[in-house]
Structures are given as C-alpha cells and as structure tokens.
Design an enzyme around this catalytic site. Sequence first.
Site, short mmCIF file in Angstrom:
data_model
loop_
_atom_site.label_atom_id
_atom_site.label_comp_id
_atom_site.label_asym_id
_atom_site.label_seq_id
_atom_site.Cartn_x
_atom_site.Cartn_y
_atom_site.Cartn_z
N GLU A 1 -13.25 -47.66 43.80
CA GLU A 1 -13.30 -48.97 43.13
C GLU A 1 -12.33 -50.29 43.61
O GLU A 1 -12.46 -51.08 43.37
CB GLU A 1 -12.41 -48.73 41.56
CG GLU A 1 -11.35 -48.03 41.54
CD GLU A 1 -11.44 -46.46 41.29
OE1 GLU A 1 -12.34 -45.77 41.93
OE2 GLU A 1 -10.08 -45.80 40.85
N LYS B 1 -21.61 -44.54 41.85
CA LYS B 1 -20.60 -45.03 42.54
C LYS B 1 -19.20 -45.22 43.60
O LYS B 1 -18.96 -43.78 43.69
CB LYS B 1 -19.52 -44.26 41.27
CG LYS B 1 -18.71 -45.50 40.67
CD LYS B 1 -17.45 -44.35 39.76
CE LYS B 1 -16.03 -43.88 41.06
NZ LYS B 1 -14.87 -45.08 41.43
N GLU C 1 -1.73 -32.29 52.36
CA GLU C 1 -2.90 -33.84 53.07
C GLU C 1 -1.38 -35.00 52.33
O GLU C 1 -1.24 -34.99 51.09
CB GLU C 1 -4.21 -34.22 51.93
CG GLU C 1 -5.16 -34.08 52.50
CD GLU C 1 -6.38 -34.43 52.87
OE1 GLU C 1 -6.34 -34.79 50.48
OE2 GLU C 1 -7.73 -35.18 52.72
N CYS D 1 -10.43 -37.58 56.50
CA CYS D 1 -10.76 -36.64 56.04
C CYS D 1 -9.74 -34.87 56.96
O CYS D 1 -9.77 -34.12 57.13
CB CYS D 1 -11.62 -35.80 54.79
SG CYS D 1 -12.89 -36.13 56.42
N THR E 1 -9.62 -34.31 42.23
CA THR E 1 -10.65 -34.61 41.56
C THR E 1 -11.91 -34.08 41.73
O THR E 1 -13.09 -34.03 40.72
CB THR E 1 -11.41 -36.13 42.04
OG1 THR E 1 -10.07 -37.31 42.73
CG2 THR E 1 -12.16 -36.70 41.42
N GLY F 1 -14.33 -36.36 48.57
CA GLY F 1 -12.46 -37.16 47.87
C GLY F 1 -11.79 -36.55 47.81
O GLY F 1 -12.33 -35.30 48.49
N GLY F 2 -10.58 -36.35 47.22
CA GLY F 2 -9.86 -35.36 46.50
C GLY F 2 -10.15 -34.52 46.11
O GLY F 2 -10.97 -34.11 45.49
P1 NAD Z 1 -10.43 -39.97 44.72
O1 NAD Z 1 -10.50 -38.31 44.79
O2 NAD Z 1 -9.02 -39.82 44.22
O3 NAD Z 1 -11.58 -40.52 45.01
C1 NAD Z 1 -13.50 -40.17 45.27
C2 NAD Z 1 -14.14 -40.37 44.42
O4 NAD Z 1 -14.01 -40.50 43.31
C3 NAD Z 1 -13.18 -42.29 43.66
O5 NAD Z 1 -14.74 -43.19 44.02
C4 NAD Z 1 -13.21 -42.36 42.26
O6 NAD Z 1 -13.25 -43.34 42.25
C5 NAD Z 1 -13.97 -41.55 41.62
N1 NAD Z 1 -13.14 -40.84 40.74
C6 NAD Z 1 -11.68 -40.13 40.63
N2 NAD Z 1 -11.68 -39.46 39.47
C7 NAD Z 1 -13.08 -39.37 38.88
C8 NAD Z 1 -13.02 -38.32 37.87
N3 NAD Z 1 -12.06 -37.91 37.08
N4 NAD Z 1 -14.88 -38.48 37.38
C9 NAD Z 1 -15.09 -38.52 38.85
N5 NAD Z 1 -15.44 -39.22 39.71
C10 NAD Z 1 -13.70 -39.94 39.83
O7 NAD Z 1 -10.33 -39.85 46.89
P2 NAD Z 1 -9.44 -40.92 47.18
O8 NAD Z 1 -8.55 -40.69 47.18
O9 NAD Z 1 -10.84 -41.82 47.07
O10 NAD Z 1 -10.01 -40.01 49.60
C11 NAD Z 1 -8.96 -39.57 49.35
C12 NAD Z 1 -9.75 -38.11 49.27
O11 NAD Z 1 -11.20 -37.82 49.79
C13 NAD Z 1 -8.51 -37.67 50.61
O12 NAD Z 1 -8.69 -36.23 49.61
C14 NAD Z 1 -9.62 -37.22 51.70
O13 NAD Z 1 -9.25 -35.70 52.76
C15 NAD Z 1 -11.27 -36.85 50.29
N6 NAD Z 1 -12.20 -37.04 52.31
C16 NAD Z 1 -13.00 -36.27 52.47
C17 NAD Z 1 -14.12 -36.31 53.34
C18 NAD Z 1 -14.84 -35.07 53.61
O14 NAD Z 1 -16.23 -35.11 54.07
N7 NAD Z 1 -14.45 -34.53 53.19
C19 NAD Z 1 -14.54 -37.55 53.42
C20 NAD Z 1 -13.50 -38.79 53.41
C21 NAD Z 1 -12.00 -38.93 52.41
#
Ligand code: NAD
Length: 488
Positions: free
Chosen positions: A175, A172, A382, A281, A229, A225-226
């Site tokens: 989006e 996934k 962040e 990140c 989440t 991701g964040g």
């Molecule tokens: P996000 O957490 O909003 O979303 C990431 C993914 O999770 C997306 O595909 C989203 O649709 C999905 N998601 C959202 N809610 C969910 C749920 N309840 N259950 C399952 N999946 C869900 O993050 P973002 O805004 O896409 O990315 C930015 C964040 O990612 C920043 O905090 C950044 O630091 C982090 N990041 C970390 C790394 C790393 O290697 N550590 C790399 C890139 C980004």
Amino acid sequence: MAELFVDGEWRAPRAHRTREIRCPADGSLVGTVAEGTREDTEAAIAAARRAFDSGPWPSTPASRRGDLLLRVAELLERDRDTYARAESLDTGKRLVESEYDLADVVACFRYFGKLAGQHAGRVVDAGPDALSRVVYEPVGVCGLITPWNYPLLQVAWKVAPALAAGNTFVLKPSELTPHTAILLMSTLTEAGLPAGVANLVLGAGAEVGAPLAEHPDVDLVSFTGGLATGRRIAASAAATVKKVALELGGKNPNVVFADADFETAVDYALTAVFLHSGQVCSAGARLIVQEELHDELVDEVVRRAERIRLGGPFDPEAETGPLISAEHLAKVEKYVETALAEGAVLRTGGRRPSDPRLAGGHYYLPTVLDGVRQGGFAVTEESFGPVLTVETFTDEDDAVRIANDTHYGLAGAVFTMDASRAQRVANRLRHGTVWINDYHPYLPQAEWGGFGQSGFGRELGPTGLGEYQEIKHVYQNLRPGPSGWFRG
Ligand code: NAD
C-alpha cells in the site's frame, strides 16, 4: 485518481477510500490512490477465475505467451524514465537505483519470455501399448502480494513467471508504493494481454491481502514480505490447501576471514548493509569477522560509514536514501534501543541525522553496533534498516557455526583469498544464496530460495527430488575488488 484494475478496465472501488502517497525523502505528495475493500478483491478474484476457466490465456501456446512478455520488456524499456521516476518518488530511493532496478525488471520479463515454451514436457517410456507423457500446466488463479522495498521488481518476479506459465492473477502491491504496479497494468494491456488475466487491487494487507490467502477460488498465493505476515498467510491458505510460496526475511551473515582482501572486504561490508539503507531482504546485516582482523576492519568500516552521504532521489551527491515511512523509522530506532539495552556497543550512528536538509524525510544514520551477544536479539531479529552488528570468530568451524545460528536462511557471503576455504564455507552455510568475495549480485536465471524460516515453495529444480531438497546458489567473484558503491 488511480482506481482498481479488474477485467481489463479501471473501476472505482465500492467504498471511496483513498490514501495519500508521500515521498519518504521529503514528505511531498506523490499522488492519491483509491483503495479497495474485501468486496473489490472478491470481484477481482472472480474476474481472474473467469479468465482462467474460460478465457484464451491458459491455452495460448506458451511461445506466444513468451512473445507477449518480450513485448512487455520492450515497452518497459521505452517508458523507463516514467517508471524509474515513479519508483523513486514512492520509495525515496536514488533515481540511479530505480534505473538499475528497472533494468532488472526488464531482464526478468525477457528471461521468462524466452523461457516460456522451452519445456513442453516429456514422454515417459510405458511400453509399446501406451503413450505416457508428463506435461506442465498452469496452477490457475494466483494471488500475488508484494512488499515496498523493490516494488516493481518484486511484482515482476511474480507476474512474469505466472504469465509465462499461463496463469491469471490478482496483484496486491504494498500500500506504500503502488504507482509502478498501476503503470504496469497499462503496459500489460498495451502489450495485448487479454482482459481479466491481470487484475490489481490496492489497499491494506488485512483488507485486500487476506482474502487472497483465504478465498477458495484462488489456487496459489505467492507472498514476499515479513515473517509474521508470511506465517499468517500460510495459516489462512491452509484452510483451502492452496499452493503457497513465501519469500520472507533474512538476518544474513557476512563472514570475513583475516586473509580477505582488505579493501574489498571493507567496501562490501558497507554495501551489504547500507545499500538502500538496509531495506533489502538479503542485506548483510551481520558482520562476522575473524578475531585478528576485528579492530582494523571495524575501525575502517566505521570511518567509511560516517562518510556516507544521505539524500533524496534527485540529489546527485546522495549515496543512499531514507527509510520508507515514519513507522518503519520508529521500528529501526526501537531495534537499536533494544540492542543497546542488551549490551551492544554503539560505534557510530544510532540516531536520526541532524542535517536540516534531511529534516522532512525518514532518515537514519548508518549505524554500527559492536560487541553484540551471540544468539541475542540484535543478531537474530531483522532491523530492515541501516544497522550493522559485529561478531567475531576464531576459526572456520566457529565462523560456520555462528553464521548458521539464525532461524532465517536467506543469503550470506564469505570473504577470503583462500579459494578452497571459500567453497568449503559456502558448502556449509545454510543459506539460499551465498556470495564469495562479493555481495548482492542477482541473476534472474539462478534460484532465489530460502532455507529455514526465510521461506519455501519456489521452483525446486530439475532433480526430481522436489521438496526434499533445498536449492542454494553459490556465486564467486573471480576478480575480487571494491565495488565503489560508497565513495569513501
Ligand atoms: P509486510 O509483511 O508488512 O508486507 C508485505 C505485503 O503483505 C504488503 O503488501 C502488505 O500489505 C501485505 N500484508 C500485510 N498483512 C497482510 C495480511 N494479513 N494478509 C495478506 N497480506 C498482508 O512486509 P514489508 O514491510 O512490506 O516488507 C519487508 C519485509 O519483506 C522484510 O521482512 C523483508 O525481509 C521481506 N522481504 C523479503 C524478500 C525475499 O525475497 N525473501 C524480498 C523483499 C522483502
């Protein structure tokens, strides 16, 4: 219109939900995609389960799985223009950056292609009357959830090792940036991956991501991701005691000693945080500078930040691009507002650009906030945008103390011409990657771990001490000099 990829074929989702993908640089329509529901995700999980339990992939010799990944790397190279263009249109990033990212994606598939089959296991001495062996087996069905900042690279870092190890998966992607993941499904099929091994469901986190963390037929969930989440996913995965890998955020320190090479330190202070408008990140969003260098360094960083040219993917003069969405732009604005209310001093930026050329995109000016309060909002949260905060330190102990004062622990850097000090400080930084006299170089063969709340669950190395050790990658540039990323 792109649909769902399940069991080796493109299908229409059960409910006819669509999303328009618009280029963040100018709002132009890139494409319309069909998004799945919870039921579609369950169908994809069932396909991945069947392919794992009774398909040929998990028992395919690992070296043959590796050959397939090498073939994928070749196909990605053949189609690099299509991929790079699609990535730039979805993210708004400069085409040249998407080309670099694609080179990293190819390197990633190549690396795991070569790695597959190299570690078949080992025989353990159990005396003359027994044969005792340790073997490595795939985990099973993997739920892979990725963000939008480096869409295909984030996908590659999960898909390539998952396939090398013999797993099946449901992917996934974010989006907001689905197009390169869609292209990848066709590339995997062309390379000869059996049906059902790779499945793709597009859609929102709550609808498509959440079931991947909850479903009992998913054995592992790997998420980037964040932090918020990530917490939710870890909690959902706990119900079925899934294996969980989390790559989360960072609030990364960039420590500059007074004896650093000045031009190099200025150059990397900019690159660390303004590359991809801070949507990285590992962005070096906290400049932590020795007191006596503060004024000279910050003045120069501000002067150079004001010269950074913003623009869209195909603007040859652009040095960095827009933020991913209007929502994210509003979030960055709110972050700066809160930091200013807390007492930060705005040295430059702090607003959208007034240039009419950029009016259609989600742009924000490179921003420098001085005088931030240690432990306050500005240095702990962040922004994930082009915002640099500045703190000062007195001596080595003070630098380490400030740099480690974060609940994250993803990455950081130290700039000094004293080689012993560089290694001492790197040893004491509680961050998964530490660069010395450099910022951002990435090597697929080195671990990308996270201390603290930056994540957990990635491969823990060959020492046998498993989860009781953190892994740190220390990278030292032995010929420090400006990268020239921003022209100045
Ligand atoms: P996000 O957490 O909003 O979303 C990431 C993914 O999770 C997306 O595909 C989203 O649709 C999905 N998601 C959202 N809610 C969910 C749920 N309840 N259950 C399952 N999946 C869900 O993050 P973002 O805004 O896409 O990315 C930015 C964040 O990612 C920043 O905090 C950044 O630091 C982090 N990041 C970390 C790394 C790393 O290697 N550590 C790399 C890139 C980004």
